[in-house]
Design a protein around this motif. Structure first.
Motif, PDB file in Angstrom:
ATOM      1  N   ASP A 217       0.787  -1.184  -0.302  1.00 41.53           N
ATOM      2  CA  ASP A 217      -0.460  -0.226   0.130  1.00 41.53           C
ATOM      3  C   ASP A 217       1.145   1.269  -0.043  1.00 41.53           C
ATOM      4  OD1 ASP A 217      -1.862   2.055   0.369  1.00 41.53           O
ATOM      5  OD2 ASP A 217      -2.670   1.280   2.385  1.00 41.53           O
ATOM      6  N   PHE A 218       1.150   1.320  -1.036  1.00 41.36           N
ATOM      7  CA  PHE A 218       1.899   2.472  -1.166  1.00 41.36           C
ATOM      8  C   PHE A 218       1.784   3.936  -2.077  1.00 41.36           C
ATOM      9  CE2 PHE A 218       5.187   4.688  -3.978  1.00 41.36           C
ATOM     10  CZ  PHE A 218       6.409   5.276  -3.135  1.00 41.36           C
ATOM     11  N   CYS A 219       1.725   5.109  -1.365  1.00 45.68           N
ATOM     12  CA  CYS A 219       1.647   6.426  -2.276  1.00 45.68           C
ATOM     13  C   CYS A 219       2.778   7.350  -1.873  1.00 45.68           C
ATOM     14  CB  CYS A 219       0.252   6.302  -1.126  1.00 45.68           C
ATOM     15  SG  CYS A 219      -0.082   8.253  -1.463  1.00 45.68           S
ATOM     16  N   TYR A 220       2.540   8.139  -2.956  1.00 44.33           N
ATOM     17  CA  TYR A 220       3.576   8.999  -3.263  1.00 44.33           C
ATOM     18  C   TYR A 220       2.776  10.535  -3.426  1.00 44.33           C
ATOM     19  CZ  TYR A 220       7.803  10.907  -5.641  1.00 44.33           C
ATOM     20  OH  TYR A 220       9.274  12.132  -6.037  1.00 44.33           O
ATOM     21  N   VAL A 221       3.200  11.110  -1.972  1.00 44.32           N
ATOM     22  CA  VAL A 221       3.145  12.109  -1.925  1.00 44.32           C
ATOM     23  C   VAL A 221       3.300  13.496  -1.507  1.00 44.32           C
ATOM     24  CG1 VAL A 221       1.737  13.956   0.280  1.00 44.32           C
ATOM     25  CG2 VAL A 221       2.035  11.465   0.792  1.00 44.32           C
ATOM     26  N   ILE A 222       3.006  14.319  -3.146  1.00 45.64           N
ATOM     27  CA  ILE A 222       3.854  15.473  -3.804  1.00 45.64           C
ATOM     28  C   ILE A 222       3.750  16.229  -3.101  1.00 45.64           C
ATOM     29  CG2 ILE A 222       4.597  16.822  -5.796  1.00 45.64           C
ATOM     30  CD1 ILE A 222       3.033  13.981  -6.900  1.00 45.64           C
ATOM     31  N   SER A 223       4.036  17.598  -2.536  1.00 44.80           N
ATOM     32  CA  SER A 223       3.641  18.087  -2.117  1.00 44.80           C
ATOM     33  C   SER A 223       5.102  19.895  -2.470  1.00 44.80           C
ATOM     34  CB  SER A 223       4.257  18.007  -0.312  1.00 44.80           C
ATOM     35  OG  SER A 223       5.589  18.949  -0.190  1.00 44.80           O
TER      36      SER A 223
ATOM     37  N   PRO B 270      -1.808  15.687 -16.756  1.00 41.47           N
ATOM     38  CA  PRO B 270      -2.040  14.418 -17.363  1.00 41.47           C
ATOM     39  C   PRO B 270      -1.537  13.146 -17.179  1.00 41.47           C
ATOM     40  CG  PRO B 270      -1.336  16.174 -19.113  1.00 41.47           C
ATOM     41  CD  PRO B 270      -1.687  16.980 -18.020  1.00 41.47           C
ATOM     42  N   TYR B 271      -0.166  13.202 -17.300  1.00 43.91           N
ATOM     43  CA  TYR B 271       0.519  11.801 -17.058  1.00 43.91           C
ATOM     44  C   TYR B 271       0.269  11.590 -15.268  1.00 43.91           C
ATOM     45  CZ  TYR B 271       3.154  12.481 -21.326  1.00 43.91           C
ATOM     46  OH  TYR B 271       3.669  13.105 -22.238  1.00 43.91           O
ATOM     47  N   LEU B 272      -0.251  12.107 -14.659  1.00 42.68           N
ATOM     48  CA  LEU B 272      -0.783  11.965 -13.256  1.00 42.68           C
ATOM     49  C   LEU B 272      -1.598  11.575 -12.650  1.00 42.68           C
ATOM     50  CD1 LEU B 272       1.031  12.117 -10.449  1.00 42.68           C
ATOM     51  CD2 LEU B 272       0.032  14.287 -10.182  1.00 42.68           C
ATOM     52  N   GLN B 273      -2.706  11.944 -13.454  1.00 43.58           N
ATOM     53  CA  GLN B 273      -4.295  10.879 -13.566  1.00 43.58           C
ATOM     54  C   GLN B 273      -4.601   9.629 -12.760  1.00 43.58           C
ATOM     55  OE1 GLN B 273      -6.016  13.591 -12.827  1.00 43.58           O
ATOM     56  NE2 GLN B 273      -3.814  15.088 -13.473  1.00 43.58           N
ATOM     57  N   SER B 274      -3.624   8.804 -13.606  1.00 40.78           N
ATOM     58  CA  SER B 274      -3.656   7.556 -13.205  1.00 40.78           C
ATOM     59  C   SER B 274      -3.642   7.188 -11.885  1.00 40.78           C
ATOM     60  CB  SER B 274      -3.009   6.855 -14.434  1.00 40.78           C
ATOM     61  OG  SER B 274      -1.848   6.713 -14.166  1.00 40.78           O
ATOM     62  N   TYR B 275      -2.324   7.595 -11.221  1.00 33.15           N
ATOM     63  CA  TYR B 275      -1.612   7.770  -9.918  1.00 33.15           C
ATOM     64  C   TYR B 275      -2.361   8.268  -9.014  1.00 33.15           C
ATOM     65  CZ  TYR B 275       2.350   5.913 -12.293  1.00 33.15           C
ATOM     66  OH  TYR B 275       3.202   5.949 -13.416  1.00 33.15           O
ATOM     67  N   LEU B 276      -3.419   9.327  -9.379  1.00 33.12           N
ATOM     68  CA  LEU B 276      -4.127  10.162  -7.927  1.00 33.12           C
ATOM     69  C   LEU B 276      -5.233   9.149  -8.090  1.00 33.12           C
ATOM     70  CD1 LEU B 276      -3.643  13.798  -9.584  1.00 33.12           C
ATOM     71  CD2 LEU B 276      -2.113  12.935  -7.118  1.00 33.12           C
ATOM     72  N   GLN B 277      -5.674   8.773  -9.412  1.00 34.33           N
ATOM     73  CA  GLN B 277      -6.807   7.802  -8.558  1.00 34.33           C
ATOM     74  C   GLN B 277      -6.907   6.724  -8.742  1.00 34.33           C
ATOM     75  OE1 GLN B 277      -8.203   7.556 -12.907  1.00 34.33           O
ATOM     76  NE2 GLN B 277      -8.699  10.269 -13.436  1.00 34.33           N
ATOM     77  N   THR B 278      -5.919   6.246  -8.500  1.00 29.40           N
ATOM     78  CA  THR B 278      -5.775   4.382  -8.091  1.00 29.40           C
ATOM     79  C   THR B 278      -5.498   4.960  -6.426  1.00 29.40           C
ATOM     80  OG1 THR B 278      -3.803   4.515  -8.754  1.00 29.40           O
ATOM     81  CG2 THR B 278      -5.315   3.110  -9.908  1.00 29.40           C
ATOM     82  N   GLY B 279      -5.022   6.522  -5.422  1.00 26.87           N
ATOM     83  CA  GLY B 279      -4.424   6.246  -4.967  1.00 26.87           C
ATOM     84  C   GLY B 279      -3.017   6.632  -4.296  1.00 26.87           C
TER      85      GLY B 279
ATOM     86  N   ALA C  38      -0.574   8.153  -5.372  1.00 27.52           N
ATOM     87  CA  ALA C  38       0.097  10.052  -5.674  1.00 27.52           C
ATOM     88  C   ALA C  38      -1.054  10.569  -4.865  1.00 27.52           C
ATOM     89  CB  ALA C  38      -0.107  10.436  -6.847  1.00 27.52           C
ATOM     90  N   GLN C  39      -0.468  11.127  -4.095  1.00 25.45           N
ATOM     91  CA  GLN C  39      -1.432  12.289  -3.018  1.00 25.45           C
ATOM     92  C   GLN C  39      -0.564  14.107  -4.030  1.00 25.45           C
ATOM     93  OE1 GLN C  39      -2.910  11.502   0.411  1.00 25.45           O
ATOM     94  NE2 GLN C  39      -3.593  13.536   0.416  1.00 25.45           N
ATOM     95  N   VAL C  40      -1.511  14.822  -4.219  1.00 23.91           N
ATOM     96  CA  VAL C  40      -0.293  16.533  -4.416  1.00 23.91           C
ATOM     97  C   VAL C  40      -1.239  17.033  -3.111  1.00 23.91           C
ATOM     98  CG1 VAL C  40      -0.971  18.100  -5.173  1.00 23.91           C
ATOM     99  CG2 VAL C  40      -0.771  16.401  -6.485  1.00 23.91           C
ATOM    100  N   LEU C  41      -0.233  17.337  -2.444  1.00 26.04           N
ATOM    101  CA  LEU C  41      -0.748  18.435  -1.071  1.00 26.04           C
ATOM    102  C   LEU C  41       0.037  19.350  -0.530  1.00 26.04           C
ATOM    103  CD1 LEU C  41      -1.886  17.953   2.233  1.00 26.04           C
ATOM    104  CD2 LEU C  41      -0.203  17.082   3.024  1.00 26.04           C
ATOM    105  N   GLN C  42      -0.631  20.879  -0.783  1.00 25.44           N
ATOM    106  CA  GLN C  42       0.169  22.111   0.188  1.00 25.44           C
ATOM    107  C   GLN C  42       0.756  21.836   1.153  1.00 25.44           C
ATOM    108  OE1 GLN C  42      -2.214  25.915  -0.478  1.00 25.44           O
ATOM    109  NE2 GLN C  42      -0.998  27.001  -0.289  1.00 25.44           N
ATOM    110  N   TYR C  43       2.163  22.025   1.554  1.00 25.68           N
ATOM    111  CA  TYR C  43       2.851  22.153   2.629  1.00 25.68           C
ATOM    112  C   TYR C  43       4.320  23.089   3.209  1.00 25.68           C
ATOM    113  CZ  TYR C  43       5.879  20.070   6.093  1.00 25.68           C
ATOM    114  OH  TYR C  43       6.284  19.949   7.388  1.00 25.68           O
TER     115      TYR C  43
END
Length: 821
Positions: free
Chosen positions: A174-180, A194-203, A205-210
């Motif tokens: 259960d791996f997730c790449y958190v991009i901040s 567009p290159y990130l959409q499949s990763y975001l939809q499957t969990g 990857a996640q994008v976070l303002q930090y």
């Protein structure tokens, strides 16, 4: 002579370093130049204390004119200077534009070599962690990237990790790449890429303002990140070029004395608006040094969580530094301390930045440059960071620290791996004492950091700029492999490749190479002073030269996605579609190009060629055009667009010999043959098909030569209607399994004619020694016709394939064979 030159170089170096007022000038009188005596030598004094920046009278004046008044300089500690806030505001306001306009360097930390190095370290760490039971495979695993900027590195890393997870059997994690990132605009851009959409939809990857420096309770504080990273596994962190952009303190050690550095940014002019042309120019920085009885007072101004670390570090510096300016990375230490609090189970930290990792060597570095612009960064004192790590290990006896850092060039990039983990589980199991050695991770460190790392290749790449014209294609391929197929390296070679033409015999190798480069390319809408989509367009043209049609199509469509439609992109997309049997796409693309520029001669000519060819396809009776081609392989009537590819794939003389076809040894001969076959095709005598693969274009041909009079049969119930089948697969694609599907497609066209009552049977023949073709024909249902022609090596065996239920006599088939030339 060489020794003398070395002395002069050393003298010049130390003269420049110590800012000597006199210099030794060469003279033609060698005797006079060597008249230095012992009595003229002087004892070297101690270095002077640090000097404040000299300000001219004009700069220091409160008034310059009645209409222009200058404010006095406001000196404050470097870490508290407004320049850091101004920098943050620039990143927040401009967001992705910083990277699109290349305002800050980021090529090396976004390179495939860097991605490859980090990916190997991460995979080895995960394997070691699973083996050590430090990582629980039933719990989530989080990889956090700080300061992701454009997101280009993150997307490349996700692609590479996909490959390695599959290779090492880790896909169930259960791996997730958190991009901040600090900038909301950058985060929004990354989240919409567009290159990130499949990763975001499957969990995945996640994008976070930090904000890495946010204090508790702030909108972008650790509390918000903690909920995202909530897991019982160690936290993996990546931070490239982050520490150098965080606030730092400036101090000076002078033979046991301590000075606090203060800074002022430029001199503001009251009542005068800055000219727009001056916005990106550097402003001067001014320095002032305050001597302190000791550093105790200075420590009171630092964050409480850093007090003990800085106290022990400054004590160490006082004993080791003589007269030296030093930067203290308080922002980086705060960031690390926050991360440690976020990861109670442990921390794996990867970073790359510029600076110095040896305290003694830092005396050869000055502090901040005496200028400032909106994107301010300072070299990182990694020696202080290593001290922080050591303090963490001493403060918690159950915690072990593993650290690997390398800097191959004095002023090169520093790559660092740090692992913090608890020994608690190990101490509960005495038999597991060896499992915390992290052997795989250390081996990876040796391979990708210590022995040869991304900064090494960056130095090699810099040497290529002046050598592209002298490198052979083989050498260029070698450099691309060495770079892990870096798009920026290919960009150096593209102009020369387009100018010289492509190497024919290496085309497949180049196509594979270009595919891997494309896999590593992540567009972010770069903008420059020339052509903003230059790389995409040039790569598309190169792909056309190599007949890599799928890549060319991807380049032109991607170019339009990021930069909008243009006549160049639409024209070449139409050309690609025309060559890959995509009739509708070719038509729409060329119409779009003509709408932009209806008088562009090349586009008008291409539109005419496409129109004429599509009309030809509708006129011939032996070809049924589908609505659109969705399959990978298709056959279409051969046309002028296939001439060059035909010549390229027909270049092996064995093809003509084995298929009993014409010798075509020039492009002109191929053009004449295709024109002849098209004329015969309109008369219903010949059906000559180009076999098209959507990825690589023309890979061979199939032919149906019809019995004369097929279009005007007097008695269709008595006349046997036949077609003679022949086929060949091109030089570069033989033995890859293309022959059977190509023949099947040709048979499908023949069956359509059979359903209309225009064809009864297919005939074909092979040389008796062509075992591969004999095996293939029998596999596809062809029956042996009891007929053989010729003797010896020219012995020819005939086969037939019925297309209808009609009775076929051997005598009729033999008469049809006699008509074959």
């Amino acid at each position: 002579m060489r020794k003398s030159n070395n002395k002069q170089a050393l003298a010049a170096y130390f003269q420049q370093k110590n800012q000597a007022k006199t210099s030794i000038k060469p003279t033609e009188n060698k005797k006079k130049a060597n008249t230095i005596t012992f009595e003229s030598l002087h004892i070297s004094p101690l270095f002077e204390p640090p000097n404040d920046t000299q300000i001219s009278d004009a700069q220091a004046s409160d008034e310059k004119s009645s209409n222009e008044k200058r404010e006095p300089l406001n000196f404050i500690p470097l870490a508290k200077s407004p320049l850091w806030q101004k920098q943050r505001e620039c990143y927040q306001q401009q967001g992705i534009e910083v990277w699109q306009q290349n305002k800050v360097p980021h090529q090396i930390t976004n390179s495939p070599s860097m991605v490859n190095a980090y990916a190997k370290l991460i995979i080895r760490y995960l394997l070691d962690g699973l083996h050590n039971s430090v990582i629980d495979e039933q719990q989530p695993i989080r990889l956090l990237e700080l300061g992701a900027g454009s997101g280009r590195f993150a997307i490349q890393m996700l692609k590479q990790l996909d490959i390695l997870f599959e290779e090492y059997g880790l896909t169930d994690l259960d791996f997730c790449y958190v991009i901040s990132d600090l900038s909301e605009k950058s985060c929004q851009f990354i989240a919409e890429h567009p290159y990130l959409q499949s990763y975001l939809q499957t969990g995945r990857a996640q994008v976070l303002q930090y904000d890495v420096l946010a204090s508790e309770g702030d909108a972008l504080s650790n509390n918000d990140l903690a909920s995202t990273l909530n897991c019982n596994n160690p936290l993996l962190v990546i931070a490239n070029y982050l520490f150098s952009s965080l606030p730092q303190e400036l101090v000076y050690f002078h033979y046991g004395e301590f000075y606090q550095g203060e800074i002022a940014v430029g001199i503001n002019v009251v009542g005068v608006t800055q000219d727009k042309d001056e916005e990106n120019k550097s402003e001067p920085l001014y320095y002032r040094w305050k001597k302190q009885p000791d550093f105790t007072q200075w420590l009171k101004s630092q964050p409480d969580q850093l007090t003990e670390v800085l106290k022990t570090y400054l004590t160490q510096c006082l004993s080791q530094c003589y007269s030296q300016e030093l930067l203290i990375p308080t922002g980086a230490l705060t960031c690390l301390t926050n991360l440690k609090q976020l990861a109670p189970q442990g921390l794996m930290f990867l970073c790359a930045d510029f600076g110095q990792q040896d305290l003694i060597k830092q005396q050869y570095f000055t502090g901040p440059e005496r200028k400032y612009n909106d994107y301010f960064s300072l070299p990182v004192n990694f020696d202080c960071i290593y001290h922080w790590l050591g303090v963490q290990a001493l403060a918690e006896p159950q915690q072990q620290t593993i650290q690997c850092s390398v800097q191959h060039q004095t002023e090169g990039l520093i790559l660092n791996l740090t692992i913090l983990h608890s020994n608690k589980k190990i101490k509960e199991d005495k038999n597991s004492s060896q499992s915390y050695n992290y052997l795989l991770t250390k081996e990876a460190c040796e391979q990708v950091l210590l022995a040869y790392n991304p900064d090494n290749f960056f130095q090699i790449k810099q040497s290529l700029h002046g050598a592209t014209k002298v490198l052979t294609e083989t050498q260029q391929l070698a450099y691309l492999r060495l770079s892990y197929y870096d798009p920026s390296v290919l960009a150096l070679f593209i102009p020369e490749l387009l100018a010289k033409g492509v190497p024919i015999n290496d085309s497949r190798e180049w196509c594979m190479c270009l595919t891997k480069v494309w896999h590593n390319y992540v567009p972010i809408g770069e903008q420059d002073n020339t052509n903003s989509n230059d790389f995409l367009f040039q790569l598309g043209l190169l792909a056309i030269d190599f007949n890599h049609w799928a890549l060319a199509q991807s380049c032109f469509i991607t170019g339009m996605h990021w930069y909008g439609e243009s006549i160049a992109l639409l024209h070449n997309l139409a050309l690609v579609a025309h060559n890959t049997a995509q009739a509708e796409l070719a038509k729409l693309s060329i119409q779009g190009a003509l709408q932009i520029s209806p008088e562009e001669q090349q586009t008008v000519s291409l539109a005419q060629e496409i129109n004429e060819y599509q009309n030809y396809c509708q006129q011939v009776i032996w070809y049924q055009q589908p609505d659109e081609f969705f399959q990978q392989l298709s056959i279409v009537p051969i046309g002028n667009q296939h001439i060059n590819e035909f010549y390229l794939q027909y270049r092996d003389p064995q093809i003509a010999a084995l298929s009993r076809s014409y010798q075509l040894t020039s492009v002109e001969a191929c053009e004449a043959a295709i024109k002849y076959w098209q004329q015969k095709g309109l008369k219903g005598e010949y059906g000559y098909f180009a076999v098209i693969d959507k990825t690589i274009g023309l890979i061979g041909c199939t032919t149906l030569k019809f019995d004369l009079g097929i279009s005007n049969v007097i008695n269709q119930y008595q006349t046997l209607k036949t077609a003679y089948l022949s086929f060949w697969i091109g030089t570069d694609y033989q033995g890859l399994g293309f022959a059977q599907p190509a023949i099947t497609l040709c048979i499908d066209q023949a069956k359509i004619m059979a359903d209309r009552g225009e064809l009864d049977v297919l005939l074909t023949s092979v040389w008796h020694h062509n075992h591969r073709s004999i095996y293939l024909l029998k596999k596809m249902g062809f029956k042996t016709l009891n007929l053989v022609k010729g003797n010896g090596v020219e012995c020819e065996i005939f086969y037939y394939l019925p297309l209808t239920m009609r009775d076929i006599s051997v005598e009729q088939l033999r008469r049809s064979v006699d008509k074959v030339d």
